[in-house]
Design an enzyme around this catalytic site. Structure first.
Site, PDB file in Angstrom:
ATOM      1  N   LYS A  29      35.644  38.184-120.630  1.00 26.60           N
ATOM      2  CA  LYS A  29      36.822  37.331-120.426  1.00 26.60           C
ATOM      3  C   LYS A  29      37.800  37.652-121.535  1.00 26.60           C
ATOM      4  O   LYS A  29      37.412  38.072-122.624  1.00 26.60           O
ATOM      5  CB  LYS A  29      36.452  35.844-120.498  1.00 26.60           C
ATOM      6  CG  LYS A  29      37.419  34.953-119.752  1.00 26.60           C
ATOM      7  CD  LYS A  29      37.133  35.004-118.255  1.00 26.60           C
ATOM      8  CE  LYS A  29      37.912  34.003-117.448  1.00 26.60           C
ATOM      9  NZ  LYS A  29      37.274  33.826-116.134  1.00 26.60           N
TER      10      LYS A  29
HETATM   11  N1  GLU Z   1      39.082  35.056-113.167  1.00 26.37           N
HETATM   12  C1  GLU Z   1      38.252  35.045-112.009  1.00 26.37           C
HETATM   13  C2  GLU Z   1      36.933  34.348-112.294  1.00 26.37           C
HETATM   14  O1  GLU Z   1      36.839  33.547-113.190  1.00 26.37           O
HETATM   15  C3  GLU Z   1      38.082  36.432-111.411  1.00 26.37           C
HETATM   16  C4  GLU Z   1      37.430  37.442-112.302  1.00 26.37           C
HETATM   17  C5  GLU Z   1      37.427  38.845-111.721  1.00 26.37           C
HETATM   18  O2  GLU Z   1      37.772  39.031-110.578  1.00 26.37           O
HETATM   19  O3  GLU Z   1      37.070  39.751-112.476  1.00 26.37           O
HETATM   20  O4  GLU Z   1      35.974  34.519-111.596  1.00 26.37           O
END
Ligand code: GLU
Length: 417
Positions: A107
């Protein structure tokens, strides 16, 4: 004396500790999985449009990459801090393992309120942040995607920044790109579609008819808005919706198409003529069958959980329920479909986008939707049967399944040196 605030990282570690205990793993395994493999904090100097310079802070945390490249969104929010990013990265590891996409978890975030900056400023922030974290990035290393406060334009800038540095276009560097730039059909709506697949599966399991069911959705962004629309399409009565400005409630059901037009023109659900205004916090306590928290972490806590009346909670957001609230809700007989299952549709279609981009071969929307539905169905089935077999909650079952897959990958690869 009041108890210390419990942040998302405490919650994530508590969930992991429960799973590690049930799985019979040792302290070393817990420590390995509770700690990110890599974390980088960067300064992001921004030249404002007026010529002044402002210093922002960004992070990228790679929690784990035992099962494949790290994967997860980038968040632009004033609440971003390293512990929050660590928690969100850990949840991405479990989410990817649970739905069996070949990724670890990551993240990123920049501590910024994007609403207070021009588009040109946001482009400069995005490019500088991307450049600062670029040693970690790449289609085989770490693949960012949108999250709170970022969108497909942000992803286009990130992809361009990585590509310019390398001297060639790297379509697989990020997901959630515009369709015109190598994004996947069906990616923008994927998280919401997945949430609604889970809601319908939960209702079917509980013997409840969609047409006789009511719901409230907290958040009207990338996840909540689509969820509201697909719920309405499925015949579920949406009684309330909210965003960061406020909430609206219509006991007879909201006209979701009209609400969407209102949001398109005014930028908020507030002031929607077809409903009465209510307090944002009150939305969580409405007498509805299904509650979908689709905004931020920690909105269901020990203090308000006893007042929640929904029979089913489906977590569109990451980490909306604290462990204390989870216990209260479970004791009250409420079924909580956990984030790592409920909102996994986004990363599933991110995976499809990455596969398509790496092969430069594009699928139809119908193909994306069918494959997403199939994967969501399988994940729901795995979690529900595991929970039933062991007499545990859906969250504990989902976390155990995911942690076991990651721990097995560690074990099979072995420790180097
Ligand atoms: N931000 C989204 C999540 O929390 C998508 C993450 C992604 O597609 O890599 O799942």
């Amino acid at each position: 004396m009041s108890a210390p605030a419990v942040g998302p990282l405490d919650g994530a570690r508590e969930q992991l500790a429960d799973a590690v205990k049930l799985l019979g793993y040792d302290q070393g395994t817990y420590d390995l999985l509770a700690t990110p493999r890599r974390a980088i904090t960067v300064s992001v100097p921004l030249r404002r449009d007026d010529g002044s310079v402002e210093l922002l802070t960004g992070h990228r945390v790679q929690h784990n990459f035992s099962r494949g490249p790290a994967k997860g969104g980038v968040r632009f929010s004033p609440d971003v801090d390293l512990d929050e990013v660590r928690a969100l990265a850990m949840w991405m590891t479990w989410k990817c393992a649970l739905v069996d996409v070949p990724y670890g978890g990551a993240k990123g975030g920049v501590r910024i309120d994007p609403h207070r900056y021009s588009t040109a400023e946001l482009e400069r922030v995005t490019r500088r942040y991307t450049s600062e974290i670029s040693p970690l990035l790449g289609p085989d290393r770490d693949i960012p995607a949108p999250d709170i406060g970022t969108d497909e334009q942000t992803m286009a800038w990130m992809m361009d920044t990585v590509s310019v540095a390398q001297g060639h276009t790297v379509l697989g560097a990020v997901t959630g790109k515009p369709v015109s730039l190598g994004g996947s059909l069906g990616r923008a709506s994927a998280t919401s579609r997945g949430v609604v697949h889970n809601i319908l599966a939960a209702l079917e399991y509980l013997g409840m008819e969609a047409q006789q069911t009511t719901a409230a959705v907290q958040g009207f962004g990338k996840v909540g808005r689509g969820t509201a629309r697909f719920l309405a399409e499925s015949g579920v009565g949406l009684l309330a919706a909210s965003d960061q400005h406020g909430a609206v409630y219509a006991p007879g059901g909201l006209d979701v198409a009209a609400l969407e037009s209102h949001v398109d023109t005014s930028g908020t659900v507030v002031g929607f003529a077809g409903a009465e205004p209510i307090d944002g916090a009150a939305l969580l306590e409405l007498d509805v069958d299904v509650l979908v928290p689709a905004a931020v972490e920690g909105v269901l806590r020990a203090d308000n959980a006893p007042r929640v009346r929904a029979r089913v909670i489906v977590e569109g957001a990451n980490g909306p329920t604290t462990p204390d609230a989870d216990r209260v809700l479970t004791d009250a007989g409420c079924m909580v479909v956990p984030d790592i299952l409920a909102n996994a549709g986004g990363v599933i279609v991110s995976y499809f986008e990455w596969v398509q981009a790496n092969q430069a071969y594009w699928w139809s929307e119908a193909e994306v939707e069918a494959r997403l539905a199939e994967r969501m169905r399988r994940a729901w089935h795995d979690v529900r049967t595991h929970a039933a077999a062991h007499g545990i909650t859906l969250r504990t079952a989902a976390t155990c399944l995911a942690v076991e897959r990651v721990a097995q990958a560690h074990q099979t690869r072995g420790l180097y040196p």
